[in-house]
Motif scaffolding. Structure first.
Motif, short mmCIF file in Angstrom:
data_model
loop_
_atom_site.label_atom_id
_atom_site.label_comp_id
_atom_site.label_asym_id
_atom_site.label_seq_id
_atom_site.Cartn_x
_atom_site.Cartn_y
_atom_site.Cartn_z
N GLU A 87 20.00 94.08 46.17
CA GLU A 87 20.40 95.42 46.60
C GLU A 87 21.52 95.44 47.63
N ASP A 88 22.18 94.32 47.83
CA ASP A 88 23.30 94.30 48.77
C ASP A 88 24.43 93.44 48.19
N ASP A 89 25.41 93.16 49.01
CA ASP A 89 26.60 92.45 48.53
C ASP A 89 26.59 90.96 48.86
N LEU A 90 25.43 90.39 49.11
CA LEU A 90 25.31 89.00 49.53
C LEU A 90 26.04 88.04 48.60
N PHE A 91 25.98 88.28 47.30
CA PHE A 91 26.57 87.35 46.34
C PHE A 91 27.78 87.92 45.61
N ASP A 92 28.38 88.94 46.17
CA ASP A 92 29.58 89.51 45.55
C ASP A 92 30.74 88.51 45.61
N VAL A 93 31.43 88.38 44.49
CA VAL A 93 32.63 87.56 44.43
C VAL A 93 33.77 88.37 45.04
N ASN A 94 34.52 87.76 45.95
CA ASN A 94 35.59 88.47 46.63
C ASN A 94 36.98 88.09 46.17
N SER A 95 37.07 87.05 45.36
CA SER A 95 38.38 86.57 44.92
C SER A 95 38.25 85.89 43.56
N LEU A 96 39.28 86.05 42.76
CA LEU A 96 39.33 85.34 41.47
C LEU A 96 40.29 84.16 41.52
N ASP A 97 40.67 83.72 42.71
CA ASP A 97 41.56 82.58 42.84
C ASP A 97 41.02 81.33 42.15
N ASP A 98 39.71 81.21 42.09
CA ASP A 98 39.10 80.02 41.50
C ASP A 98 39.12 80.01 39.98
N LEU A 99 39.59 81.07 39.35
CA LEU A 99 39.73 81.06 37.89
C LEU A 99 40.61 79.90 37.44
#
Length: 144
Positions: free
Chosen positions: A98-110
């Motif tokens: 229910e929170d943003d603990l595991f939100d991905v913040n960047s796609l640089d690692d693609l």
């Protein structure tokens, strides 16, 4: 070894390789890790130490330092975004999604995943930043 910039993106890759494909071994278990320290119940430990909605230090240390070879990264063709991933349970035994603990913040690692072609669950997470269809499509990645 390739270095990830976004810890949460790395967790998606670990989920695929360690818990789904079982090619990144041995599988990490927070219960086993804590048991070695004399702690029998990861959930109770998290609650009693006000760590219920955080990534436990033991899990963070393990996953941050975990090296993944280019050969294994090249096998990743699909990633799953879902609040019920095993890797999340290992990081935060009582996390409720229910929170943003595991939100991905960047796609640089693609760039580390040359054969990634599909991200499942991206639409369910709202396709917000950073999972914009245009960004993924430009890389030949389907999102659903």
């Amino acid at each position: 070894m390739p270095a990830f910039r976004d810890f949460n993106f790395k967790l998606l890759v670990i989920e695929k390789l360690m818990y789904e494909d079982k090619t990144l071994t041995p599988a990490f278990s927070i219960a086993e890790c804590l048991k070695a320290k004399g702690i029998d119940d990861p959930q109770l430990y998290a609650y009693d130490n006000d760590l219920a909605y955080t990534v436990l230090d033991e899990a963070r240390a393990h996953f941050e330092t975990l090296e993944i070879s280019e050969e294994l990264l090249a096998t990743v063709d699909t990633l799953l975004i879902d609040g019920g991933l095993q890797v999340y349970c290992e990081c935060s035994p009582v996390w409720d999604g229910e929170d943003d603990l595991f939100d991905v913040n960047s796609l640089d690692d693609l760039d580390l995943l040359p054969n990634l072609r599909r991200i499942v669950g991206a639409e369910n997470c709202g396709l917000g930043v950073p999972f914009k269809k245009e960004i993924l499509a430009a890389r030949g990645i389907v999102s659903d």
